[in-house]
Scaffold this active site. Structure first.
Site, short mmCIF file in Angstrom:
data_model
loop_
_atom_site.label_atom_id
_atom_site.label_comp_id
_atom_site.label_asym_id
_atom_site.label_seq_id
_atom_site.Cartn_x
_atom_site.Cartn_y
_atom_site.Cartn_z
N LYS A 1 0.85 -1.20 0.00
CA LYS A 1 0.00 0.00 0.00
C LYS A 1 0.89 1.25 0.00
O LYS A 1 2.10 1.15 0.22
CB LYS A 1 -0.91 -0.03 1.23
CG LYS A 1 -0.16 0.03 2.54
CD LYS A 1 -1.03 -0.35 3.73
CE LYS A 1 -0.24 -0.18 5.01
NZ LYS A 1 -0.76 -1.02 6.10
N TYR B 1 16.16 29.60 7.46
CA TYR B 1 14.92 30.27 7.88
C TYR B 1 14.82 30.38 9.39
O TYR B 1 15.15 29.44 10.12
CB TYR B 1 13.70 29.50 7.37
CG TYR B 1 13.39 29.73 5.92
CD1 TYR B 1 13.08 31.00 5.46
CD2 TYR B 1 13.39 28.66 5.03
CE1 TYR B 1 12.76 31.20 4.12
CE2 TYR B 1 13.07 28.85 3.69
CZ TYR B 1 12.77 30.13 3.24
OH TYR B 1 12.46 30.32 1.92
C1 LIG Z 1 0.14 -1.95 6.67
C2 LIG Z 1 -0.36 -3.26 7.12
C3 LIG Z 1 0.50 -4.32 7.38
C4 LIG Z 1 2.02 -4.20 7.32
O1 LIG Z 1 2.51 -3.59 8.48
P1 LIG Z 1 4.11 -3.41 8.71
O2 LIG Z 1 4.21 -2.90 10.09
O3 LIG Z 1 4.55 -2.42 7.69
O4 LIG Z 1 4.71 -4.75 8.50
C5 LIG Z 1 -0.05 -5.55 7.69
N1 LIG Z 1 -1.39 -5.71 7.78
C6 LIG Z 1 -2.26 -4.71 7.56
C7 LIG Z 1 -3.71 -4.95 7.67
C8 LIG Z 1 -1.78 -3.45 7.23
O5 LIG Z 1 -2.64 -2.45 7.02
#
Ligand SMILES: *Cc1c(COP(=O)(O)O)cnc(C)c1O
Length: 359
Positions: free
Chosen positions: A35, A255
């Site tokens: 994702k 800045y």
């Molecule tokens: C993002 C996600 C993961 C992966 O988590 P990590 O900590 O990056 O390994 C696993 N399961 C679900 C449902 C997620 O949304």
């Protein structure tokens, strides 16, 4: 001339990390979590390399479509399920799997008039209280799902851990036993573990694991580095020095004039800033590599530039290479100095940057 800031993606490291996960969870299926544009690394780039993944987990339809259009044939799981009934025909046509976590989604499936079936993961809220059916609503929802013509049995079950990255937090034990109790008389496949659980909670491995962060070579545990677990960083954010200032004691930098030179010193100007995804909240002292050697960020990062203390690199010159994180400089360390987590830095890398694949 092109902007020197760019992102290098080490495909070898990605493959290495995947096989490291395979070693940690022999005989379990792996749903690679891609994702958020594969945590900033490039969705299709990552999926193409992970030919051995059993499935890919994405957050939304757009990502799933992108994967199918890129020719990805493995299972693709919509981790938040359908957001509206109109997505169901596409889900069916593209052969996507869906996570059902709310009654409104069951209602969509009940009302769908389609003969073809889709694979469903039912999400249980075992204590994180974000997505999923509460244990007391499980039975009814399970039965409703199984009477939907569109649902292809067996429905698999999953849950998500709220604090697997905190070994001492008692909530993980409670979540595991809550989920185990629900699954007691269920014979279909189960999934619990994210990266932290893969590394820390062997009894959460179940049938499917869902690694995200560790695929990209990064530790999910605060105060620890991916390399401690045999992982290699996949993303390196790099740039160059575009100017060097020789300043006097007391002169301010950047800045807000928030940082002043403690003595006469050289300050390097690096072509990378928050417009590229470098955190503006990174404190003075945040490590930066110049010519492979660590120096300190000074002053506030601006949109396209940031400034570094070159007292330890008096011979540095314009054009010298700079690493903001990645190879030689763990993103975990930069995140800590910016009061954030590596996830946010990786996801936040700006798409305007040139991406270069290596390996
Ligand atoms: C993002 C996600 C993961 C992966 O988590 P990590 O900590 O990056 O390994 C696993 N399961 C679900 C449902 C997620 O949304």
């Amino acid at each position: 001339m092109t902007r020197p800031a760019r992102v290098v993606i080490d495909l070898h490291a990605l493959i290495h990390n995947f096989s490291r996960i395979q070693d940690l969870v022999p005989n379990r299926k792996i749903m690679a979590i891609v994702k958020a544009d594969a945590y900033g690394h490039g969705l299709t780039r990552v999926a193409r390399v992970l030919g051995k993944a059993d499935a890919f987990g994405v957050a939304c339809m757009e990502e799933a479509v992108q994967l199918r259009e890129a020719g990805i044939r493995q299972s693709i799981v919509l981790l938040e399920g359908p957001h509206e009934a109109g997505e169901l025909p596409v889900i069916r046509d593209l052969g996507l799997e869906i996570v059902v976590h709310h009654e409104t989604q069951i209602a969509m499936l009940e009302q769908a008039n389609t003969a073809q079936r889709v694979s469903v993961w039912m999400k249980i809220d075992s204590g994180m209280h974000r997505l999923g059916f509460a244990p007391e609503h499980f039975r009814a929802a399970w039965q409703r799902l199984h009477s939907c013509a569109m649902v292809k049995p067996p429905v698999r079950l999953m849950t998500h851990l709220a604090a697997a990255n905190e070994p001492a937090n008692p909530i993980t034990r409670a979540q595991l036993s809550c989920f185990r109790e629900i699954c007691l008389n269920i014979s279909s496949e189960l999934s619990i573990a994210n990266s932290a659980a893969i590394l820390q909670w062997p009894d959460s491995h179940a049938d499917w694991v869902r690694p995200g962060l560790m695929l990209y070579g990064v530790s999910p545990f605060a105060g620890h580095l991916g390399e401690e677990y045999g992982l290699h960083p996949v993303m390196t954010l790099q740039s160059e020095l575009i100017s060097i200032q020789h300043l006097k004691a007391g002169e301010p930098v950047g800045y807000g004039a928030s940082w002043r030179c403690p003595e006469a010193m050289p300050v390097g100007i690096v072509a990378a800033g928050y417009g590229d995804g470098f955190p503006r909240h990174a404190k003075s002292g945040t490590p930066v590599l110049v010519n492979g050697k660590q120096v300190a960020l000074v002053g506030r990062a601006s949109m396209d530039m940031l400034t570094v203390d070159l007292r330890r690199q008096p011979d540095a010159k314009v054009g010298d290479p700079v690493v903001l994180w990645g190879e030689g400089l763990p993103v975990e360390n930069v995140a800590q100095q910016a009061d954030t987590i590596p996830y946010e830095l990786l996801c936040g890398v700006h798409k305007r940057l040139e991406f270069v694949e290596r390996g």
